[in-house]
Design a protein around this motif. Structure first.
Motif, mmCIF file in Angstrom:
data_model
loop_
_atom_site.group_PDB
_atom_site.id
_atom_site.type_symbol
_atom_site.label_atom_id
_atom_site.label_comp_id
_atom_site.label_asym_id
_atom_site.label_seq_id
_atom_site.Cartn_x
_atom_site.Cartn_y
_atom_site.Cartn_z
ATOM 1 N N ILE A 143 5.727 -63.383 -11.477
ATOM 2 C CA ILE A 143 5.289 -64.557 -12.264
ATOM 3 C C ILE A 143 5.636 -65.849 -11.515
ATOM 4 O O ILE A 143 4.816 -66.758 -11.409
ATOM 5 C CB ILE A 143 5.933 -64.550 -13.675
ATOM 6 N N GLN A 144 6.850 -65.887 -10.958
ATOM 7 C CA GLN A 144 7.268 -67.100 -10.235
ATOM 8 C C GLN A 144 6.371 -67.349 -9.028
ATOM 9 O O GLN A 144 5.941 -68.475 -8.777
ATOM 10 C CB GLN A 144 8.738 -66.971 -9.796
ATOM 11 N N ALA A 145 6.042 -66.258 -8.313
ATOM 12 C CA ALA A 145 5.184 -66.399 -7.125
ATOM 13 C C ALA A 145 3.790 -66.882 -7.516
ATOM 14 O O ALA A 145 3.187 -67.716 -6.837
ATOM 15 C CB ALA A 145 5.093 -65.062 -6.387
ATOM 16 N N LEU A 146 3.267 -66.358 -8.637
ATOM 17 C CA LEU A 146 1.933 -66.786 -9.098
ATOM 18 C C LEU A 146 1.936 -68.272 -9.442
ATOM 19 O O LEU A 146 1.034 -69.020 -9.068
ATOM 20 C CB LEU A 146 1.504 -65.962 -10.324
ATOM 21 N N ILE A 147 3.008 -68.696 -10.154
ATOM 22 C CA ILE A 147 3.086 -70.107 -10.560
ATOM 23 C C ILE A 147 3.253 -71.007 -9.330
ATOM 24 O O ILE A 147 2.592 -72.040 -9.204
ATOM 25 C CB ILE A 147 4.234 -70.314 -11.582
ATOM 26 N N ASP A 148 4.128 -70.590 -8.398
ATOM 27 C CA ASP A 148 4.357 -71.390 -7.177
ATOM 28 C C ASP A 148 3.072 -71.565 -6.372
ATOM 29 O O ASP A 148 2.885 -72.566 -5.686
ATOM 30 C CB ASP A 148 5.421 -70.722 -6.283
ATOM 31 N N ASN A 149 2.193 -70.568 -6.470
ATOM 32 C CA ASN A 149 0.946 -70.628 -5.691
ATOM 33 C C ASN A 149 -0.240 -71.157 -6.513
ATOM 34 O O ASN A 149 -1.389 -70.843 -6.223
ATOM 35 C CB ASN A 149 0.626 -69.249 -5.109
ATOM 36 N N GLN A 150 0.084 -71.951 -7.536
ATOM 37 C CA GLN A 150 -0.954 -72.681 -8.313
ATOM 38 C C GLN A 150 -1.975 -71.775 -8.993
ATOM 39 O O GLN A 150 -3.179 -72.049 -8.958
ATOM 40 C CB GLN A 150 -1.727 -73.661 -7.406
ATOM 41 N N ILE A 151 -1.509 -70.682 -9.610
ATOM 42 C CA ILE A 151 -2.491 -69.764 -10.211
ATOM 43 C C ILE A 151 -3.389 -70.444 -11.243
ATOM 44 O O ILE A 151 -4.578 -70.173 -11.325
ATOM 45 C CB ILE A 151 -1.805 -68.515 -10.832
ATOM 46 N N PHE A 152 -2.825 -71.385 -12.026
ATOM 47 C CA PHE A 152 -3.617 -71.930 -13.141
ATOM 48 C C PHE A 152 -4.806 -72.752 -12.648
ATOM 49 O O PHE A 152 -5.922 -72.586 -13.129
ATOM 50 C CB PHE A 152 -2.734 -72.764 -14.077
ATOM 51 N N SER A 153 -4.563 -73.627 -11.667
ATOM 52 C CA SER A 153 -5.698 -74.450 -11.208
ATOM 53 C C SER A 153 -6.700 -73.604 -10.421
ATOM 54 O O SER A 153 -7.914 -73.843 -10.484
ATOM 55 C CB SER A 153 -5.214 -75.646 -10.387
ATOM 56 N N LEU A 154 -6.221 -72.582 -9.686
ATOM 57 C CA LEU A 154 -7.146 -71.705 -8.952
ATOM 58 C C LEU A 154 -7.996 -70.886 -9.930
ATOM 59 O O LEU A 154 -9.186 -70.654 -9.702
ATOM 60 C CB LEU A 154 -6.368 -70.763 -8.020
#
Length: 439
Positions: A62-73
């Motif tokens: 989850i942390q990796a997804l958030i760090d890599n801007q999952i929401f805007s992508l």
């Protein structure tokens, strides 16, 4: 990669191998089949049941997804998908599931999701005049989740001018009942979102300007399934000090003619649509109590107050009779609840603290009883002299006493002003105690 979703203990390994940026990089691939496949994979990886199997694995992914801007992508990806194609519509559905999974696992990201552009997308999605489908239902669910516990999101949606468009969505249900169970859920989600939005003062003004009160009033009169939701929204719109403008307006648009028939007679189960008789009575009594609190002489609402008091002398004081019927019903409920609590504490030999006991009693009927008794005090102290005579007469007949009414309101006032800095609560407390003395 789908096999990894069955072993969340390996998630830290895929994070260390830098798989997350590679996956997210494919979200906006020119080939929409690839975007959809990646969304499907991330949805499986973030499935809540899978995440719960390994706390360490879940945290790292989850942390990796958030760090890599999952929401805007994700928002960029789903804006490119064409929902008239079944596979791509499924992709949008899975994207919403990813948001739900992440928010459930880490509720603090609600604000980030909204700021990434999801709020704007959701509002647009609900606005589009397409036939009702599973994605529209899911979008309404996500909206409700994002607004529930995040004041910033509620303010943001108000600033986006979305309250008007939500009222337009709800207006359809003024004269039409939902066609299926899923559509009923969609309507409920919209009502829930509106209740959340009305927790913010600025949104109450927008609701007032958007003629939200007129819509709720019409819904209550139409007797469709939307009536229950409209009652809840109305309760939120006029409660508390922030509800003063809405309260005055509600009386002006002849809302008393709508709310008092619902007060006099609780609709049958089929007409209440999923809520209990007690819940219906709670909302109606709460609305009338809020009208009394907000239509005070001091805020230019003297005329509205007179109209409210006059209601209790109509038709040979029938509303006073109904009020005392509710007083006796809820007084007995609270007595039974107190005895139950005592038995429970004796059996378990555990002492509940005062706050826990009070909350339990509120849930078991004390909340409604406090409002009913507060209204009794208002109409006796400020209404016609015949009202108090009628109250005494009925209490004597039914073996009740004025002391029970006074004690309930005194306890209500005593539990209001605990916080030192809450000026409004302090004023309400003083007002209630003055009413008790006057009574």
């Amino acid at each position: 990669m789908h096999n990894i979703a069955t072993v969340p203990d390996f998630y830290p390994i895929i994070v260390d191998l830098n798989c997350v940026p590679s996956m997210l990089g494919l979200l906006c691939h020119d080939n929409s089949d690839i975007s959809v496949s990646v969304i499907d994979l991330i949805q499986e990886l973030t499935d809540v049941d899978t995440l719960n199997e390994s706390e360490e694995g879940a945290e790292s992914l989850i942390q990796a997804l958030i760090d890599n801007q999952i929401f805007s992508l994700m928002i960029a990806a789903i804006e490119r998908l064409d929902e008239s194609v079944k596979e791509e519509a499924d992709g949008v559905h899975n994207a919403l599931a990813i948001i739900e999974n992440i928010v459930e696992f880490r509720p603090t990201v609600c604000k980030e999701v909204a700021e990434a552009g999801f709020m704007t997308w959701l509002i647009k999605k609900l606005k589009v005049k397409v036939p009702f489908d599973a994605n529209k239902l899911y979008a309404s669910e996500i909206l409700s989740i994002l607004l529930q516990n995040e004041p910033e999101n509620r303010k943001m949606i108000g600033e986006l001018g979305a309250i008007d468009s939500m009222l337009q969505q709800l207006a359809y249900y003024k004269r039409h009942d939902p066609n299926q169970q899923e559509e009923s859920e969609y309507m409920e989600n919209l009502f829930n979102s509106m209740c959340s939005l009305l927790l913010e003062r600025e949104n109450r003004d927008r609701f007032l300007q958007g003629e939200g009160l007129q819509l709720m009033n019409l819904m209550l009169r139409e007797k469709k399934k939307s009536r229950t939701g409209a009652l809840r929204v109305l309760d939120h719109a006029i409660s508390g000090v922030d509800g003063a403008n809405n309260s005055a307006k509600f009386v002006d648009i002849l809302g008393l003619r709508t709310i008092f028939p619902l007060f006099m007679k609780t609709p049958k189960k089929s007409k209440r649509g999923g809520v209990t008789a007690d819940e219906h009575e709670e909302h109606v009594v709460s609305i009338i109590a809020s009208l009394f609190k907000n239509c005070t002489v001091g805020n230019n609402a003297g005329k509205q107050r007179e109209r409210l008091l006059a209601k209790f002398t109509e038709n040979d004081h029938e509303k006073v009779d109904r009020l005392l019927e509710l007083h006796i019903k809820y007084y007995r409920k609270v007595e039974e609840a107190d005895q139950r609590l005592e038995r429970e504490m004796r059996r378990s030999k555990e002492k509940l603290d005062d706050d826990e006991v009070y909350v339990r009693r509120l849930q078991d009927g004390l909340f409604v009883l406090q409002y009913v008794d507060y209204i009794i005090l208002e109409i006796c102290c400020c209404g016609a002299s015949t009202v108090k005579q009628r109250v005494l007469q009925i209490l004597n007949l039914r073996g009740g006493t004025l002391k029970t009414v006074r004690d309930t309101v005194r306890e209500y006032a005593g539990n209001l002003g605990d916080e030192e800095d809450d000026h409004e609560k302090k004023l309400e407390q003083e007002y209630l105690l003055n009413l008790v003395d006057k009574f």
